[in-house]
Design an enzyme around this catalytic site. Sequence first.
Site, mmCIF file in Angstrom:
data_model
loop_
_atom_site.group_PDB
_atom_site.id
_atom_site.type_symbol
_atom_site.label_atom_id
_atom_site.label_comp_id
_atom_site.label_asym_id
_atom_site.label_seq_id
_atom_site.Cartn_x
_atom_site.Cartn_y
_atom_site.Cartn_z
ATOM 1 N N CYS A 109 3.455 -5.354 0.806
ATOM 2 C CA CYS A 109 2.023 -5.356 1.091
ATOM 3 C C CYS A 109 1.307 -6.360 0.194
ATOM 4 C CB CYS A 109 1.470 -3.949 0.880
ATOM 5 S SG CYS A 109 -0.315 -3.881 1.031
ATOM 6 N N CYS A 167 -2.122 -5.274 -1.049
ATOM 7 C CA CYS A 167 -2.099 -4.259 -2.114
ATOM 8 C C CYS A 167 -1.727 -4.893 -3.447
ATOM 9 C CB CYS A 167 -1.062 -3.175 -1.828
ATOM 10 S SG CYS A 167 -1.046 -2.571 -0.153
ATOM 11 N N ASP A 168 -0.758 -5.787 -3.426
ATOM 12 C CA ASP A 168 -0.143 -6.219 -4.687
ATOM 13 C C ASP A 168 -0.382 -7.676 -5.059
ATOM 14 O OD1 ASP A 168 0.921 -3.671 -4.953
ATOM 15 O OD2 ASP A 168 2.625 -4.170 -3.687
#
Length: 310
Positions: free
Chosen positions: A134, A137-138
Amino acid sequence: MTETKCLIIGGGPAGYTAAIYMARAAVSAILLEGIQPGGQLTTTTTIENFPGFPAGVDGTQLVSDMRQQVINVGGDVRQGSVTSIDLSSRPFVATLDSGEQIAAATVIVATGARAKYLGLADEQKYAGLGVSACATCDGFFYRRKTVAVVGGGDTACEEAHYLSQLASKVYMIVRKDYLRASAAMRERVEQTPNIEILYNCNTEGLYGDGGVEGAHLVRRRGEPGEERFDLPIDGFFLAIGHQPATDFLAGQVELDQAGYIVTAPHSTATSVPGVFAAGDVANPDYRQAIAAAGDGCRAALDAQKFLSRE
Ligand code: NDP
């Protein structure tokens, strides 16, 4: 045991839309959000193909607004994952990770699909230590660093482009000699100066002390001129497709070979009367938020008809 007319499993566009329709029809329903509320939309950036947002809308904002809309119309949103469900008799009984049980007259499965991994032991070894599925997300953790994205589809291109705005360098590791992505996506990555596409390459492993420091790659595996080399990277992002979240239904509802729920033509009805499916979990062809939301509406209406016939 908690009782409800409809248990909606999954907090993505399909589940939230189903919950809105249930609440507005004054049918008691519980929506269960799993460990990643919002689903796949939280891993995307600006969405420009969901009608009603002429300037585009952030994916996380869109699902968070959908969730709020469920609450505003009186819907019951709860946290929890279904670990098992008994669909052999009615009411259906779902057991949650907390041990709590919910008895439901109908069930709408809207659990979506999750990212696939290559199956390398190193993906687990470095989980949270440089391996991610992701980018949204990261990606933040890789500002001014070097990352690689595996895959050559639309998701991979989208993730690579997103990461190119944070990282100093993005490699795309593509196993064929072309990108499968749509022309617009292909052009986007090809024209981004800090994205380099490594064609005909597969990943054999990762290395690093305590975190990812690089990937062992092979070019033209099994062909004349096969070449092994190491690619120094700080982050390794998977973008090679998805797996429907249907493990908890195995043996109870008809699934296709890839694990997607089979629904009746022009309906969200599954092989079990009273169980309906909406969104990516039943629909590998479209994979779009608007399609999932549409499915959620259809599943709610199908469940309502089913309940009123009872
Ligand atoms: P796809 O199945 O389209 O692409 C998967 C990619 O991963 C392919 O390049 C495939 O290679 C590669 N791959 C699969 N398994 C492996 C493996 N074991 N090792 C190395 N590479 C591998 O998945 P996507 O998630 O990209 O897209 C799914 C659907 O969602 C598509 O229909 C896509 O168009 C759509 N989508 C649309 C978006 C948009 O319109 N904004 C955004 C994201 C997705 P190969 O080509 O060799 O099979």
